[in-house]
Motif scaffolding. Sequence first.
Motif, PDB file in Angstrom:
ATOM      1  N   SER A   1     -39.283  34.676 -43.310  1.00  0.00           N
ATOM      2  CA  SER A   1     -39.369  33.286 -42.449  1.00  0.00           C
ATOM      3  C   SER A   1     -39.383  32.226 -43.543  1.00  0.00           C
ATOM      4  N   LEU A   2     -39.897  32.233 -44.725  1.00  0.00           N
ATOM      5  CA  LEU A   2     -40.000  31.138 -45.532  1.00  0.00           C
ATOM      6  C   LEU A   2     -38.921  31.566 -46.776  1.00  0.00           C
ATOM      7  N   ARG A   3     -38.242  32.356 -46.703  1.00  0.00           N
ATOM      8  CA  ARG A   3     -36.965  32.782 -47.650  1.00  0.00           C
ATOM      9  C   ARG A   3     -35.685  32.850 -46.887  1.00  0.00           C
ATOM     10  N   ARG A   4     -35.699  32.181 -45.652  1.00  0.00           N
ATOM     11  CA  ARG A   4     -34.501  32.371 -44.954  1.00  0.00           C
ATOM     12  C   ARG A   4     -33.300  31.594 -45.532  1.00  0.00           C
ATOM     13  N   LEU A   5     -33.767  30.627 -46.161  1.00  0.00           N
ATOM     14  CA  LEU A   5     -32.574  29.719 -47.105  1.00  0.00           C
ATOM     15  C   LEU A   5     -32.442  30.113 -48.559  1.00  0.00           C
ATOM     16  N   THR A   6     -31.547  29.544 -49.196  1.00  0.00           N
ATOM     17  CA  THR A   6     -31.870  29.588 -50.765  1.00  0.00           C
ATOM     18  C   THR A   6     -33.103  29.017 -50.935  1.00  0.00           C
ATOM     19  N   HIS A   7     -33.934  29.641 -51.870  1.00  0.00           N
ATOM     20  CA  HIS A   7     -35.423  28.988 -52.120  1.00  0.00           C
ATOM     21  C   HIS A   7     -35.595  29.088 -53.828  1.00  0.00           C
ATOM     22  N   TYR A   8     -36.395  28.331 -54.053  1.00  0.00           N
ATOM     23  CA  TYR A   8     -36.953  28.581 -55.599  1.00  0.00           C
ATOM     24  C   TYR A   8     -38.125  29.573 -55.582  1.00  0.00           C
ATOM     25  N   ASP A   9     -37.957  30.509 -56.634  1.00  0.00           N
ATOM     26  CA  ASP A   9     -38.886  31.740 -56.565  1.00  0.00           C
ATOM     27  C   ASP A   9     -39.815  31.300 -57.770  1.00  0.00           C
ATOM     28  N   TYR A  10     -40.963  31.024 -57.694  1.00  0.00           N
ATOM     29  CA  TYR A  10     -42.063  30.692 -58.656  1.00  0.00           C
ATOM     30  C   TYR A  10     -42.187  31.938 -59.673  1.00  0.00           C
ATOM     31  N   TRP A  11     -42.200  33.118 -58.990  1.00  0.00           N
ATOM     32  CA  TRP A  11     -42.539  34.431 -60.094  1.00  0.00           C
ATOM     33  C   TRP A  11     -41.320  34.598 -61.022  1.00  0.00           C
ATOM     34  N   SER A  12     -40.276  34.513 -60.628  1.00  0.00           N
ATOM     35  CA  SER A  12     -39.054  34.601 -61.620  1.00  0.00           C
ATOM     36  C   SER A  12     -38.653  33.441 -62.286  1.00  0.00           C
ATOM     37  N   ASP A  13     -39.139  32.172 -61.698  1.00  0.00           N
ATOM     38  CA  ASP A  13     -38.906  30.935 -62.349  1.00  0.00           C
ATOM     39  C   ASP A  13     -37.243  30.577 -62.077  1.00  0.00           C
ATOM     40  N   LYS A  14     -36.671  31.024 -61.086  1.00  0.00           N
ATOM     41  CA  LYS A  14     -35.335  30.759 -60.612  1.00  0.00           C
ATOM     42  C   LYS A  14     -35.184  30.460 -59.155  1.00  0.00           C
ATOM     43  N   VAL A  15     -33.888  30.064 -58.679  1.00  0.00           N
ATOM     44  CA  VAL A  15     -33.526  29.978 -57.358  1.00  0.00           C
ATOM     45  C   VAL A  15     -33.118  31.178 -56.984  1.00  0.00           C
ATOM     46  N   ARG A  16     -33.351  31.692 -55.927  1.00  0.00           N
ATOM     47  CA  ARG A  16     -33.115  33.080 -55.349  1.00  0.00           C
ATOM     48  C   ARG A  16     -31.997  32.822 -53.987  1.00  0.00           C
ATOM     49  N   ARG A  17     -31.533  33.674 -53.630  1.00  0.00           N
ATOM     50  CA  ARG A  17     -30.654  33.486 -52.378  1.00  0.00           C
ATOM     51  C   ARG A  17     -31.560  34.081 -51.043  1.00  0.00           C
ATOM     52  N   SER A  18     -30.903  33.693 -49.899  1.00  0.00           N
ATOM     53  CA  SER A  18     -31.607  34.095 -48.776  1.00  0.00           C
ATOM     54  C   SER A  18     -32.042  35.472 -48.781  1.00  0.00           C
ATOM     55  N   VAL A  19     -33.085  35.897 -48.251  1.00  0.00           N
ATOM     56  CA  VAL A  19     -33.606  37.081 -48.230  1.00  0.00           C
ATOM     57  C   VAL A  19     -32.871  38.004 -47.317  1.00  0.00           C
ATOM     58  N   ILE A  20     -32.139  37.530 -46.378  1.00  0.00           N
ATOM     59  CA  ILE A  20     -31.252  38.308 -45.399  1.00  0.00           C
ATOM     60  C   ILE A  20     -30.151  38.697 -46.300  1.00  0.00           C
ATOM     61  N   VAL A  21     -29.730  38.161 -47.328  1.00  0.00           N
ATOM     62  CA  VAL A  21     -28.597  38.369 -48.108  1.00  0.00           C
ATOM     63  C   VAL A  21     -28.873  39.705 -49.123  1.00  0.00           C
ATOM     64  N   ASP A  22     -29.927  39.405 -49.700  1.00  0.00           N
ATOM     65  CA  ASP A  22     -30.534  40.393 -50.631  1.00  0.00           C
ATOM     66  C   ASP A  22     -30.768  41.633 -50.064  1.00  0.00           C
ATOM     67  N   ALA A  23     -31.386  41.496 -48.803  1.00  0.00           N
ATOM     68  CA  ALA A  23     -31.909  42.846 -48.114  1.00  0.00           C
ATOM     69  C   ALA A  23     -30.870  43.373 -47.205  1.00  0.00           C
ATOM     70  N   LYS A  24     -29.961  42.732 -47.205  1.00  0.00           N
ATOM     71  CA  LYS A  24     -28.473  43.281 -46.313  1.00  0.00           C
ATOM     72  C   LYS A  24     -29.047  43.436 -44.918  1.00  0.00           C
ATOM     73  N   ALA A  25     -29.966  42.921 -44.213  1.00  0.00           N
ATOM     74  CA  ALA A  25     -30.226  43.160 -43.008  1.00  0.00           C
ATOM     75  C   ALA A  25     -29.406  42.511 -42.083  1.00  0.00           C
ATOM     76  N   ASP A  26     -29.456  42.663 -41.007  1.00  0.00           N
ATOM     77  CA  ASP A  26     -28.531  42.375 -39.725  1.00  0.00           C
ATOM     78  C   ASP A  26     -29.089  41.075 -39.080  1.00  0.00           C
ATOM     79  N   ILE A  27     -30.233  40.754 -39.050  1.00  0.00           N
ATOM     80  CA  ILE A  27     -30.616  39.405 -38.309  1.00  0.00           C
ATOM     81  C   ILE A  27     -32.095  39.315 -38.888  1.00  0.00           C
TER      82      ILE A  27
END
Length: 801
Positions: free
Chosen positions: A160-186
């Motif tokens: 839910s909180l990664r549905r958009l492009t978001h800053y990732d504190y643990w890697s200290d970088k901006v990451r893509r939406s989780v649905i893109v990286d997960a290759k999920a359907d919805i």
Amino acid sequence: MHTKATPINSYPKYWAECYGIAPFLPTTRKEMDALGWDSCDIIIVTGDAYVDHPSFGMAVIGRLLESQGFRVGIISQPKWDNKDAFMELGQPNLFFGLTAGNMDSMINRYTADRKLRHDDAYTPNNEGGKRPDRAVLVYSQRCREAYKETPIVLGGIEASLRRLTHYDYWSDKVRRSVIVDAKADILLFGNAERALVEVAHRIAKGEQLEDMKNIAGTAVIIKEVPERFREIDSSRIEKPGKAMPMINPYATEEECKTKQEDEVKVEPVAKPVVVTASRHDPKNTYIRLPSYEKLCNDRILYAHASRVMHLEANPYSSRALAQKHGDRELWVNTPPIPLTTEEMDFVFGLPFARVPHPSYGKEKIPAYEMIKTSVNIMRGCFGGCSFCSITEHEGRIIQNRSQESIIDELKDIRDKVPGFTGTISDLGGPTANMYRLGCSDPKAEINCRRPSCIFPKICEKLNTDHRHTIDLYREARKVDGIKKVLIASGVRYDLAVESPEYVRELVTHHVGGYLKIAPEHTEKGTLDLMMKPGMGTYDRFKNMFEKYSKDAGKKQYLIPYFISAHPGSTNEDMLNLALWLKKYEYECDQVQNFYPSPMCNATSMYHSETNPLKRVKYKKREELFVAKGERERRVHKALLRYHDPLNWPLIRETLISMGKKYLIGDRANCLVPEEGSDQETQLTPAQRRQSGRHGAKRFATKHPNQPDIRKDGKRPPGSRPTTGNRPNGNTSSNGKPAGKAGTKPGSKPGSRSQGSDAGNYSASASGKPSGNRPSKPGKPTSTRQGQGQGGNPNRSRTKAK
């Protein structure tokens, strides 16, 4: 409600309804055989242990889908090194539902200083390491390996909180939406019951997920934006408008007209009238956010995108969001329509066993032990604290249960929970005292875009009448077998002071010696960035609390929470907070630095070092000081624990560098003693290294002169508090409140965000164990990491005088 939505309990039942209700949702083939099932329609994969309780997300969505007639299986905390565990129940007929659990897997596994945790409150025996980092991504990959063609539906606090492009504190970088990286359907976000039920029934009817693009509360990947939508471009900052045409100063008339009659009159040609839809109509407009690629390299643009996203949080007037990820479009629909009271009662009235799955035997699950006798009475929060993600997950419109439903659950706890002693540990939610509060003007509520209803001041249209909460407390005390009802959720004291009768009722009957409140800081600049009230409101509440405690003949104390290293909080601000703590003889324990959880405003401040609460500009913007380095964060944390001798050298060094050497010494106005002073030299080696009985717990949050509330300050030597005397049944051996702060495993499931931290959860969410306000456990939250529920990951705990 303002918008028509299909009630979640009105859908025709799926044909598998004939199998009836399972005592527990099956977790093995053997259990499926016992139920007479040849397959599961839906399989939920979760990072939490399976507890069939309304505070745990997987139980809520599992029972909800079961009520629709579907056969639902649970794969709990599977081994993720290969696909075998994901094939345990066979291939689901409809889809996999994936969730990291009630907490964000990264917050669950790492501290605010990015150090590894070795415990997990949502795992039997509090064992850590039973879920992978970025669990949603790993689970999705394994499900694809197991059954490539089976649809994957993401949900819970992590997704839910990664549905958009978001800053990732643990890697200290901006990451893509989780649905893109997960290759999920919805992806389903927020309290997803409504979207989940619709998606499940439409898939059961044979529809393809590619055709489900416009369901509120969902995000999907599409090739191009639907034709009927108009774009509002917000992908740039300070976009210039059309230039005005310059007038040619040398232009001359080519023809002189002196007689009006010489002009030829031309009749105007009738043209069809074209009615253009309003650019604010959510039905046919969307907002274009900056692309992932742009946000990776532009922190100021990131702050702008965050501000736009937070302004589109009203489920009735917000617009869809579109964001480019390479050559694909991320399409995020409007937030889900809140559940009605009848629907909330339906969800919480499902046939929960209210205990962990029998396969765990006698193993203890800390999160369950903490909330097994608590009741969630509502969802949502309109506080809008910038460090909390509850609003982004659960929304700011409060979703309430009826009094009858809550009383029925109290009776259910009395009858079903093993070893119930008659004490209800909590009657609350993300906030204890927002039950049945909300906007008094329906039209204003539909169109309002304010991030908070109570900051910078309480909105004139907000109903602050606490009579429904007071009536609920009184009725709860009347239930047979209920001896005591405690309020463990945090009290929003700026609301409470508007109802002295509520404060009296709370203090007289529902405080177990200590009451949690959250001033968070003392300095106005930092409080404004947090969107929290000033200390004057805290003082008003403190006076009321002490007065009503005295009237009731009780010795009770406030436990304030504070955040260190919050964006915008300078060394000077933290020093002033430390001096305030010393002045009022407070000592903090369990101090935790600010935890940048995904999507909250304060995380945007942390990454961009600018203020997204105001209009973001490249020039003349409000720059913020942010304590990012390890040493800077250590300094802020040390100042909150000014009384700890291990912190004195660092504090002395900091005071000298700030030109505040006069605060070092043994005078009353000094913060720490001088090096080599009697206070320091008289410490034993054990006290110096904080081991044995002089360990960290020895410095429990306390007022140094505070008596023991159970013995009027006279505790017999060697006596030990009994469980019945412990606040919430949770104290350390020295009688001081123990328990972890924030979203650290062991924090109360479902307390503020996730947010916190916090908050909380799986594809839909119940309401209590959470992850970010970082959130409370169980909410398809939960951060404030929210928050969830589960406790804010960004708080320190103190005990008041």
